[in-house]
Motif scaffolding. Structure first.
Motif, mmCIF file in Angstrom:
data_model
loop_
_atom_site.group_PDB
_atom_site.id
_atom_site.type_symbol
_atom_site.label_atom_id
_atom_site.label_comp_id
_atom_site.label_asym_id
_atom_site.label_seq_id
_atom_site.Cartn_x
_atom_site.Cartn_y
_atom_site.Cartn_z
ATOM 1 N N ILE A 142 3.683 -9.728 -15.134
ATOM 2 C CA ILE A 142 2.126 -9.355 -15.172
ATOM 3 C C ILE A 142 1.674 -10.303 -14.143
ATOM 4 C CG2 ILE A 142 0.160 -9.441 -16.366
ATOM 5 C CD1 ILE A 142 1.747 -8.497 -18.870
ATOM 6 N N LEU A 143 2.129 -11.570 -14.037
ATOM 7 C CA LEU A 143 1.420 -12.506 -13.235
ATOM 8 C C LEU A 143 1.860 -11.941 -11.563
ATOM 9 C CD1 LEU A 143 1.772 -16.210 -13.515
ATOM 10 C CD2 LEU A 143 1.194 -15.305 -11.392
ATOM 11 N N LYS A 144 2.993 -11.441 -11.363
ATOM 12 C CA LYS A 144 3.373 -10.822 -10.124
ATOM 13 C C LYS A 144 2.563 -9.425 -9.963
ATOM 14 C CE LYS A 144 7.855 -12.992 -9.449
ATOM 15 N NZ LYS A 144 9.137 -12.582 -9.597
ATOM 16 N N GLU A 145 2.183 -8.787 -10.794
ATOM 17 C CA GLU A 145 1.472 -7.545 -10.843
ATOM 18 C C GLU A 145 -0.284 -8.013 -10.358
ATOM 19 O OE1 GLU A 145 1.584 -5.014 -14.118
ATOM 20 O OE2 GLU A 145 3.860 -4.915 -14.028
ATOM 21 N N LEU A 146 -0.674 -9.115 -10.475
ATOM 22 C CA LEU A 146 -2.028 -9.123 -10.090
ATOM 23 C C LEU A 146 -2.150 -8.937 -8.743
ATOM 24 C CD1 LEU A 146 -2.673 -12.576 -12.312
ATOM 25 C CD2 LEU A 146 -3.407 -10.335 -12.875
ATOM 26 N N VAL A 147 -1.150 -9.079 -7.953
ATOM 27 C CA VAL A 147 -1.547 -8.961 -6.696
ATOM 28 C C VAL A 147 -1.543 -7.665 -6.094
ATOM 29 C CG1 VAL A 147 0.864 -8.960 -5.680
ATOM 30 C CG2 VAL A 147 -0.674 -10.037 -4.207
ATOM 31 N N LYS A 148 -1.203 -6.672 -6.881
ATOM 32 C CA LYS A 148 -1.057 -5.312 -6.502
ATOM 33 C C LYS A 148 -2.494 -4.525 -6.685
ATOM 34 C CE LYS A 148 3.907 -4.748 -7.815
ATOM 35 N NZ LYS A 148 4.816 -4.766 -9.067
ATOM 36 N N HIS A 149 -2.608 -3.738 -5.448
ATOM 37 C CA HIS A 149 -3.727 -2.646 -5.508
ATOM 38 C C HIS A 149 -3.447 -1.603 -4.581
ATOM 39 C CE1 HIS A 149 -7.394 -0.747 -5.481
ATOM 40 N NE2 HIS A 149 -7.670 -1.207 -6.400
ATOM 41 N N PRO A 150 -3.395 -0.246 -4.822
ATOM 42 C CA PRO A 150 -2.815 0.580 -3.899
ATOM 43 C C PRO A 150 -3.745 0.793 -2.746
ATOM 44 C CG PRO A 150 -3.998 1.641 -6.023
ATOM 45 C CD PRO A 150 -3.551 0.116 -6.327
ATOM 46 N N LEU A 151 -4.897 0.326 -2.674
ATOM 47 C CA LEU A 151 -5.600 0.281 -1.423
ATOM 48 C C LEU A 151 -5.204 -0.748 -0.559
ATOM 49 C CD1 LEU A 151 -9.381 1.483 -2.786
ATOM 50 C CD2 LEU A 151 -7.825 2.610 -1.444
ATOM 51 N N THR A 152 -4.764 -1.645 -1.084
ATOM 52 C CA THR A 152 -4.423 -2.899 -0.135
ATOM 53 C C THR A 152 -2.994 -2.300 0.655
ATOM 54 O OG1 THR A 152 -4.996 -4.597 -2.029
ATOM 55 C CG2 THR A 152 -3.438 -5.318 -0.118
ATOM 56 N N ASP A 153 -2.212 -1.770 -0.268
ATOM 57 C CA ASP A 153 -0.970 -1.136 0.336
ATOM 58 C C ASP A 153 -1.311 -0.201 1.466
ATOM 59 O OD1 ASP A 153 0.257 -2.723 -1.136
ATOM 60 O OD2 ASP A 153 0.757 -1.136 -2.737
ATOM 61 N N ILE A 154 -2.238 0.730 1.389
ATOM 62 C CA ILE A 154 -2.795 1.831 2.231
ATOM 63 C C ILE A 154 -3.188 1.282 3.416
ATOM 64 C CG2 ILE A 154 -4.310 3.935 2.536
ATOM 65 C CD1 ILE A 154 -3.795 4.461 -0.507
ATOM 66 N N GLY A 155 -3.976 0.296 3.016
ATOM 67 C CA GLY A 155 -5.079 -0.381 4.058
ATOM 68 C C GLY A 155 -4.094 -1.178 5.230
ATOM 69 N N LEU A 156 -3.132 -1.899 4.513
ATOM 70 C CA LEU A 156 -2.109 -2.499 5.229
ATOM 71 C C LEU A 156 -1.325 -1.751 6.339
ATOM 72 C CD1 LEU A 156 -0.950 -5.185 6.192
ATOM 73 C CD2 LEU A 156 0.693 -4.990 4.353
ATOM 74 N N SER A 157 -0.668 -0.369 5.616
ATOM 75 C CA SER A 157 -0.194 0.674 6.359
ATOM 76 C C SER A 157 -0.976 1.125 7.648
ATOM 77 C CB SER A 157 0.293 1.610 5.385
ATOM 78 O OG SER A 157 1.042 2.709 5.987
ATOM 79 N N ASN A 158 -2.176 1.374 7.343
ATOM 80 C CA ASN A 158 -3.067 1.887 8.431
ATOM 81 C C ASN A 158 -3.167 0.963 9.363
ATOM 82 O OD1 ASN A 158 -3.268 4.264 7.019
ATOM 83 N ND2 ASN A 158 -5.342 3.802 6.117
ATOM 84 N N PHE A 159 -3.590 -0.525 9.356
ATOM 85 C CA PHE A 159 -3.790 -1.442 10.105
ATOM 86 C C PHE A 159 -2.178 -1.375 11.274
ATOM 87 C CE2 PHE A 159 -6.811 -4.186 7.552
ATOM 88 C CZ PHE A 159 -7.838 -3.324 7.960
ATOM 89 N N LEU A 160 -1.179 -1.488 10.411
ATOM 90 C CA LEU A 160 0.048 -1.630 11.154
ATOM 91 C C LEU A 160 0.217 -0.346 12.011
ATOM 92 C CD1 LEU A 160 2.208 -3.316 8.444
ATOM 93 C CD2 LEU A 160 0.991 -4.321 10.325
ATOM 94 N N ASP A 161 0.175 0.782 11.544
ATOM 95 C CA ASP A 161 0.276 1.983 12.342
ATOM 96 C C ASP A 161 -0.746 1.904 13.653
ATOM 97 O OD1 ASP A 161 1.853 3.046 10.653
ATOM 98 O OD2 ASP A 161 0.660 4.504 9.783
ATOM 99 N N ASP A 162 -2.118 1.396 13.385
ATOM 100 C CA ASP A 162 -2.968 1.419 14.533
ATOM 101 C C ASP A 162 -2.452 0.288 15.496
ATOM 102 O OD1 ASP A 162 -4.423 3.390 13.340
ATOM 103 O OD2 ASP A 162 -5.989 2.139 12.380
ATOM 104 N N TRP A 163 -2.039 -0.795 14.879
ATOM 105 C CA TRP A 163 -1.624 -1.920 15.758
ATOM 106 C C TRP A 163 -0.346 -1.406 16.480
ATOM 107 C CZ3 TRP A 163 -3.150 -6.031 17.761
ATOM 108 C CH2 TRP A 163 -2.320 -7.036 18.307
ATOM 109 N N ALA A 164 0.497 -0.742 15.873
ATOM 110 C CA ALA A 164 1.690 -0.127 16.880
ATOM 111 C C ALA A 164 1.260 0.716 18.077
ATOM 112 C CB ALA A 164 2.651 0.383 15.783
ATOM 113 N N SER A 165 -0.001 1.408 17.788
ATOM 114 C CA SER A 165 -0.119 2.254 18.738
ATOM 115 C C SER A 165 -0.731 1.368 20.090
ATOM 116 C CB SER A 165 -1.283 3.066 18.299
ATOM 117 O OG SER A 165 -2.664 2.574 18.142
ATOM 118 N N THR A 166 -1.027 0.220 19.940
ATOM 119 C CA THR A 166 -1.634 -0.630 21.067
ATOM 120 C C THR A 166 -0.784 -1.039 21.764
ATOM 121 O OG1 THR A 166 -1.511 -2.823 19.800
ATOM 122 C CG2 THR A 166 -3.574 -1.421 19.630
#
Ligand code: E4P
Length: 218
Positions: free
Chosen positions: A189-213
């Motif tokens: 449960i301690l490790k689960e505290l870091v998880k949020h689906p919007l964090t994963d989606i947000g990071l994925s979007n940032f990395l896609d946009d970054w790759a496009s530069t």
């Protein structure tokens, strides 16, 4: 709020300790049984990794047995906290350990009057089991609120509330909001505290946009 980790697994404790996420450790006879290891070796090993309070539980149910076992457990390392069940005999043993200045964790607390008695006996920590109360249809987090309100009414009650039997991340949020002094949290449960689906989606979007530069930072 302090984070204790609720396990007797050395590997998990070491890993979380390296992240500075472990202020202390709680064990109980079931967790020791699950680890398959010797209680004294396990407690000594945990205390070498974690300088904070490490709860080790007595298994005697009579006062003399509890005192004898508690002294043995406390002799393993100076940061061992003697864990005692919330029975009449347990409260007598707690009183004795208070006199001896040996720290205690009065466990298996399921009601506010029990927590009041633990504080009167000088317990260092009281452990209300919120998940196990939830299992019976009673809101375990409410009990933390009741105990907080009672303890805050009286300056001479110095027992710390150690929210135990935590089963999900919502329990952690709720006991922190109420003002538990400590939450003892299973590693999973301690490790689960870091998880949020919007964090994963947000990071994925940032990395896609970054790759496009086509840019690189290093
Ligand atoms: C805490 O001190 C207890 O060992 C633990 O939190 C009990 O949790 P459980 O109800 O999940 O067994």
């Amino acid at each position: 709020m302090k984070f204790f980790v609720d396990t007797a697994e050395i590997k998990e404790i070491s890993e979380l300790s390296e992240m500075n996420l472990v202020d202390g450790v709680t064990t109980n006879p079931s967790l020791i049984a699950k680890s398959g290891n010797d209680i004294k070796e396990t407690i000594k090993n945990i205390c070498q990794i974690v300088p904070g309070p490490v709860s080790a539980e007595v298994t005697a149910t009579d006062i003399n047995g509890m005192i004898e076992e508690g002294k043995i457990l406390h002799s393993l390392a100076p940061n061992v906290v003697v864990k005692i069940p919330l029975t009449w005999e347990g409260l007598e043993a707690c009183n004795k350990f208070t006199e001896l200045k040996i720290p205690t964790n009065v466990t298996l607390c399921f009601s506010a009057p029990q927590a009041l008695l633990a504080a009167k006996a000088g317990a260092t920590y009281v452990s209300p089991f919120i998940g196990r109360l939830d299992d019976t249809g009673i809101n375990g987090v409410d009990l933390i609120g009741e105990i907080r309100a009672i303890y805050d009414n009286y300056d001479d009650l110095n027992t710390m509330i150690l929210a135990a039997s935590i089963r999900n991340i919502n329990h952690v949020t709720q006991v922190a909001m109420i003002g538990a002094d400590v939450a003892t949290i299973p590693p999973k449960i301690l490790k689960e505290l870091v998880k949020h689906p919007l964090t994963d989606i947000g990071l994925s979007n940032f990395l896609d946009d970054w790759a496009s530069t086509g840019q690189k930072i290093r």
